[in-house]
Design a protein around this motif. Structure first.
Motif, mmCIF file in Angstrom:
data_model
loop_
_atom_site.group_PDB
_atom_site.id
_atom_site.type_symbol
_atom_site.label_atom_id
_atom_site.label_comp_id
_atom_site.label_asym_id
_atom_site.label_seq_id
_atom_site.Cartn_x
_atom_site.Cartn_y
_atom_site.Cartn_z
ATOM 1 N N PRO A 107 0.818 -1.210 0.000
ATOM 2 C CA PRO A 107 0.000 0.000 0.000
ATOM 3 C C PRO A 107 0.852 1.262 0.000
ATOM 4 C CG PRO A 107 0.138 -0.850 2.229
ATOM 5 C CD PRO A 107 0.836 -1.839 1.336
ATOM 6 N N GLU A 108 0.329 2.285 -0.644
ATOM 7 C CA GLU A 108 0.979 3.583 -0.525
ATOM 8 C C GLU A 108 0.347 4.278 0.681
ATOM 9 O OE1 GLU A 108 0.826 6.195 -3.939
ATOM 10 O OE2 GLU A 108 1.899 7.757 -2.820
ATOM 11 N N HIS A 114 -9.116 0.769 2.710
ATOM 12 C CA HIS A 114 -10.519 0.491 2.410
ATOM 13 C C HIS A 114 -10.688 -0.973 2.033
ATOM 14 C CE1 HIS A 114 -9.167 0.721 -1.728
ATOM 15 N NE2 HIS A 114 -8.936 2.028 -1.663
ATOM 16 N N GLY A 116 -11.103 -2.375 -0.693
ATOM 17 C CA GLY A 116 -10.302 -2.811 -1.842
ATOM 18 C C GLY A 116 -8.931 -3.285 -1.380
ATOM 19 N N HIS A 117 -8.348 -2.557 -0.433
ATOM 20 C CA HIS A 117 -7.076 -2.994 0.138
ATOM 21 C C HIS A 117 -7.254 -4.322 0.873
ATOM 22 C CE1 HIS A 117 -6.271 1.482 -0.068
ATOM 23 N NE2 HIS A 117 -5.369 0.947 -0.867
ATOM 24 N N ALA A 120 -7.044 -7.085 -1.602
ATOM 25 C CA ALA A 120 -5.666 -7.361 -2.022
ATOM 26 C C ALA A 120 -4.891 -8.054 -0.899
ATOM 27 C CB ALA A 120 -4.984 -6.051 -2.427
ATOM 28 N N THR A 298 -3.950 -4.955 -9.197
ATOM 29 C CA THR A 298 -5.244 -4.858 -9.870
ATOM 30 C C THR A 298 -5.050 -4.665 -11.369
ATOM 31 O OG1 THR A 298 -5.234 -2.607 -9.007
ATOM 32 C CG2 THR A 298 -6.749 -4.149 -7.992
ATOM 33 N N TYR A 301 -3.272 -2.113 -13.867
ATOM 34 C CA TYR A 301 -1.816 -2.054 -14.021
ATOM 35 C C TYR A 301 -1.310 -2.976 -15.137
ATOM 36 C CZ TYR A 301 -1.535 0.309 -9.479
ATOM 37 O OH TYR A 301 -1.663 1.192 -8.440
ATOM 38 N N PHE A 325 -5.730 -9.149 -10.591
ATOM 39 C CA PHE A 325 -7.114 -9.481 -10.249
ATOM 40 C C PHE A 325 -7.953 -8.220 -10.397
ATOM 41 C CE2 PHE A 325 -4.923 -8.929 -6.112
ATOM 42 C CZ PHE A 325 -5.536 -7.758 -5.705
ATOM 43 N N ARG A 327 -10.411 -5.080 -9.675
ATOM 44 C CA ARG A 327 -10.589 -4.078 -8.635
ATOM 45 C C ARG A 327 -11.956 -4.243 -8.026
ATOM 46 N NH1 ARG A 327 -7.379 0.349 -7.920
ATOM 47 N NH2 ARG A 327 -8.588 1.696 -6.592
ATOM 48 N N LEU A 328 -12.042 -4.141 -6.739
ATOM 49 C CA LEU A 328 -13.319 -4.250 -6.073
ATOM 50 C C LEU A 328 -14.023 -2.896 -6.074
ATOM 51 C CD1 LEU A 328 -15.329 -5.791 -4.318
ATOM 52 C CD2 LEU A 328 -13.893 -5.285 -2.342
ATOM 53 N N VAL A 335 -14.535 2.791 -4.234
ATOM 54 C CA VAL A 335 -13.532 2.099 -3.425
ATOM 55 C C VAL A 335 -12.165 2.511 -3.956
ATOM 56 C CG1 VAL A 335 -12.741 -0.111 -2.520
ATOM 57 C CG2 VAL A 335 -15.143 0.216 -3.041
ATOM 58 N N SER A 336 -11.822 3.764 -3.739
ATOM 59 C CA SER A 336 -10.577 4.300 -4.249
ATOM 60 C C SER A 336 -10.214 5.545 -3.460
ATOM 61 C CB SER A 336 -10.754 4.629 -5.724
ATOM 62 O OG SER A 336 -9.748 5.527 -6.123
ATOM 63 N N LYS A 337 -8.966 5.602 -3.033
ATOM 64 C CA LYS A 337 -8.518 6.747 -2.236
ATOM 65 C C LYS A 337 -8.677 8.050 -3.005
ATOM 66 C CE LYS A 337 -4.617 4.598 -1.568
ATOM 67 N NZ LYS A 337 -3.309 4.090 -1.180
HETATM 68 P P1 ATP Z 1 -6.470 3.850 -4.711
HETATM 69 O O1 ATP Z 1 -7.292 4.159 -5.888
HETATM 70 O O2 ATP Z 1 -7.305 3.445 -3.533
HETATM 71 O O3 ATP Z 1 -5.452 4.921 -4.408
HETATM 72 P P2 ATP Z 1 -4.161 2.264 -5.232
HETATM 73 O O4 ATP Z 1 -4.018 1.074 -6.080
HETATM 74 O O5 ATP Z 1 -3.414 3.483 -5.620
HETATM 75 O O6 ATP Z 1 -5.699 2.519 -5.088
HETATM 76 P P3 ATP Z 1 -2.446 1.369 -3.157
HETATM 77 O O7 ATP Z 1 -2.326 1.821 -1.746
HETATM 78 O O8 ATP Z 1 -1.345 1.650 -4.083
HETATM 79 O O9 ATP Z 1 -3.802 1.968 -3.723
HETATM 80 O O10 ATP Z 1 -2.862 -0.156 -3.198
HETATM 81 C C1 ATP Z 1 -2.243 -1.203 -2.515
HETATM 82 C C2 ATP Z 1 -2.757 -2.490 -3.109
HETATM 83 O O11 ATP Z 1 -4.168 -2.570 -2.981
HETATM 84 C C3 ATP Z 1 -2.447 -2.589 -4.584
HETATM 85 O O12 ATP Z 1 -1.967 -3.878 -4.847
HETATM 86 C C4 ATP Z 1 -3.763 -2.341 -5.259
HETATM 87 O O13 ATP Z 1 -3.822 -3.029 -6.474
HETATM 88 C C5 ATP Z 1 -4.760 -2.869 -4.229
HETATM 89 N N1 ATP Z 1 -6.049 -2.182 -4.327
HETATM 90 C C6 ATP Z 1 -6.296 -0.872 -4.160
HETATM 91 N N2 ATP Z 1 -7.597 -0.596 -4.388
HETATM 92 C C7 ATP Z 1 -8.197 -1.772 -4.687
HETATM 93 C C8 ATP Z 1 -9.536 -2.165 -5.021
HETATM 94 N N3 ATP Z 1 -10.546 -1.289 -5.080
HETATM 95 N N4 ATP Z 1 -9.776 -3.480 -5.269
HETATM 96 C C9 ATP Z 1 -8.784 -4.383 -5.191
HETATM 97 N N5 ATP Z 1 -7.514 -4.081 -4.883
HETATM 98 C C10 ATP Z 1 -7.207 -2.797 -4.642
#
Ligand code: ATP
Ligand code: MG
Length: 569
Positions: A107-108, A114, A116-117, A120, A298, A301, A325, A327-328, A335-337
């Motif tokens: 995670p960043e 959330h 989605g994390h 993963a 996800t 990428y 896989f 994205r949820l 479901v995205s930051k």
């Molecule tokens: P966001 O849009 O929430 O910023 P991100 O991919 O930039 O998503 P990261 O913190 O980089 O967020 O994600 C860490 C891991 O969680 C990554 O492997 C990413 O693919 C996965 N991930 C993030 N959001 C989801 C989601 N909605 N469904 C499934 N996996 C997710």
């Protein structure tokens, strides 16, 4: 008929009734024949027993079915009762060797975790466990502009709550020196160059598939510019770019960024560094040196895989297997930051734990359990198709978990006064759960009650109503000063049941009811409803965080002594 066969039939009929509300002869027959194949030649003999038992079970109320199962076949409750709860199981991993699988969750730290994390992290963990391997938690923290210390902590708290156990924890920023060394190697091998063009010309070159003039610079020039990135250049004046293919159909390959200057304090390292690797460079190098065997990310990428493998090729580094896989996402619930952060910052929602949000903190506060999230994630299976998951599926997993643990309480939303005369006692005892041993409470009674307006409207003079837990009441007056007379507590199947609260001890609380945040792109201004309701004083005795089922309303979680949050029906 053998008594043990009759018992097995009864068990199957009850189980089937528990799962579907009703049971049927032919279903029970099929199930018993599955368990006892020798009965196949005796269908005629078993059929009457089945019909008789199915008939009896179908007469029972759901509470009676549960009660009998709890008493005689408690293991059924522990089994997975419905089809969609069956864990699909994750497909085997290509090239996985037992004991050698290493996965990572990267995670960043630029926002709250959330669901989605959770997806993963759970998939990463499940695979590590499946193959007796290891899970690395790696904070992907090389963009200090967006990253904050509190997010590192929040992500750990979220994973702890999910019971995701990692074996190693590290930060990409721990490896800055190593990443620089790899950057140098890229320059030395002439696999990269330093570009000092303006952003607009970089973009137009990319669009028009034209080589950048910096790509023709000598190695000396690149070395010199690389040194200057650490001191003289200002942010935005120079980047290291991968020597890709400006004519590639995959736009990712058109000389992407490997390093850039960011003059912002890093949450862990302060201003120790100003040159930071891009996501693409850092993730490839880190996965390789961390020994990751299977790297999940996800699907969006996917186009970056070519770059990932090319970087490792150039540097002759070990290549993990990258697997995508889906994205949820949920309908109307981002479901995205990237989408959640502005909602929080602009005050559109109450905070990162606002119950409308899919952040782990919000889901927890709303009464969604971590084990429901895990079951839900695994039930989605390992697909690449980006379909919206129904939130109801998560709710149904959750309901099965909280049902057995929720205190049943009465709560009246739209209160109307109702007087009952002739109640023989000043107190009654109510069970906190119909089948589970969760204790009981003493309810003090007066003559004044609060009932639901909708119920009161259906009262007719002369009619009889069951006040749940209290007894039967004959309605003697409707309208303004509605009244009734207590007529005993004999159970009568046919009369309507209502819930109620004793007026003199009623507690006023708020229930927050979250609903869909967006309709299409439009923010739903009415996504959080506040109900002012009355409940029993026993509410105050419950611990914060306790799950409650308000009878005839739904499941809620106690948020404070003043407020509960609606979980789901
Ligand atoms: P966001 O849009 O929430 O910023 P991100 O991919 O930039 O998503 P990261 O913190 O980089 O967020 O994600 C860490 C891991 O969680 C990554 O492997 C990413 O693919 C996965 N991930 C993030 N959001 C989801 C989601 N909605 N469904 C499934 N996996 C997710
Ligand atoms: Mg990210």
């Amino acid at each position: 008929m053998d008594a043990s066969i009759a018992d097995k039939i009864r068990r199957l009929a009850l189980q089937n009734s528990l799962e579907h509300g009703k049971t049927q002869d032919k279903i029970v027959l099929a199930k018993i024949l599955g368990q006892e194949p020798h009965l196949r030649t005796q269908v005629k003999d078993v059929m009457p027993t089945i019909s008789e038992i199915v008939g009896m079970v179908n007469q029972m109320t759901p509470e009676q079915v549960r009660a009998e199962i709890a008493e005689k076949y408690p293991d059924i409750m522990a089994e997975k009762p419905q089809k969609h709860e069956e864990r699909e199981g994750l497909p085997p991993l290509e090239g996985a060797e037992h004991g050698k699988v290493i996965t990572r969750f990267p995670p960043e730290p630029n926002g709250y975790p959330h669901i989605g994390h959770a997806k993963a992290a759970i998939i990463d963990e499940e695979y590590a466990r499946m193959y007796g391997g290891k899970l690395i938690l790696r904070f992907d923290d090389t963009n200090p502009e967006a990253e904050r210390l509190e997010y590192y902590a929040a992500i750990k708290v979220g994973l702890d709550w999910l019971e995701v156990k990692y074996d190693i924890v590290k930060n990409t920023s721990d490896d800055m020196e190593l990443l620089y060394a790899k950057g140098r190697e890229m320059l030395d091998g002439n696999f990269a160059y330093i570009c000092t063009c303006k952003q607009e010309s970089i973009s137009s070159d990319r669009r028009e598939m034209r080589a950048c003039k910096c790509s023709f610079g000598s190695q000396e020039q690149n070395n010199e510019r690389w040194e200057r990135m650490f001191s003289k250049y200002k942010q935005g004046e120079a980047i290291m770019r991968f020597r890709g293919d400006m004519k590639s159909d995959n736009t990712v390959m058109r000389d992407p960024v490997m390093f850039r200057i960011i003059d912002t304090k890093h949450p862990l390292l302060g201003d120790k560094y100003r040159v930071y690797p891009s996501y693409d460079f850092a993730v490839a190098i880190e996965d390789s040196i961390d020994g990751v065997t299977h790297a999940f990310r996800t699907k969006e990428y996917e186009l970056r895989n070519e770059l990932y493998y090319s970087i490792l090729d150039r540097l002759k580094m070990r290549k993990p297997k990258v697997i995508e896989f889906s994205r949820l996402g949920f309908e109307g619930m981002p479901v995205s930051k990237r989408i959640l952060r502005p909602l929080i910052e602009e005050g559109k929602v109450g905070g990162y734990d606002d119950p409308r949000l899919p952040t782990l903190e919000a889901l927890r506060r709303r009464g969604i359990r971590q084990d429901a999230i895990r079951k839900f994630v695994l039930s989605l299976g390992f697909t690449k198709a980006d379909t919206l998951a129904p939130f109801e599926t998560l709710e149904s997993f959750n309901r099965k978990i909280v049902d057995g643990e929720s205190v049943r309480l009465h709560m009246v939303k739209n209160p109307e006064a109702f007087r009952i005369t002739g109640i023989p006692s000043k107190t009654i005892t109510m069970h906190n759960h119909p089948t589970k041993d969760m204790g009981s409470r003493t309810v003090e009674l007066g003559e004044e009650f609060l009932v639901e307006q909708e119920d009161l409207q259906n009262f007719k003079v002369g009619g009889e109503v069951r006040f749940m837990g209290l007894g039967n009441v004959e309605i003697t007056r409707t309208g303004e000063a509605a009244e009734g007379r207590y007529t005993g507590d004999e159970l009568k199947q046919s009369i309507p049941k209502v819930h109620w609260v004793a007026e003199h001890t009623a507690q006023r609380i708020k229930i927050l009811v979250p609903s869909q945040l967006f309709f299409g792109d439009e923010f739903n201004e009415r996504s959080l409803e506040e109900l002012n309701v009355f409940t029993e004083p026993y509410y105050l005795e419950l611990k914060e965080g306790k799950e409650i089922q308000f009878v005839r309303f739904g499941y809620c979680r106690k948020d404070s002594s003043l407020q509960a949050i609606y979980t789901h029906k």
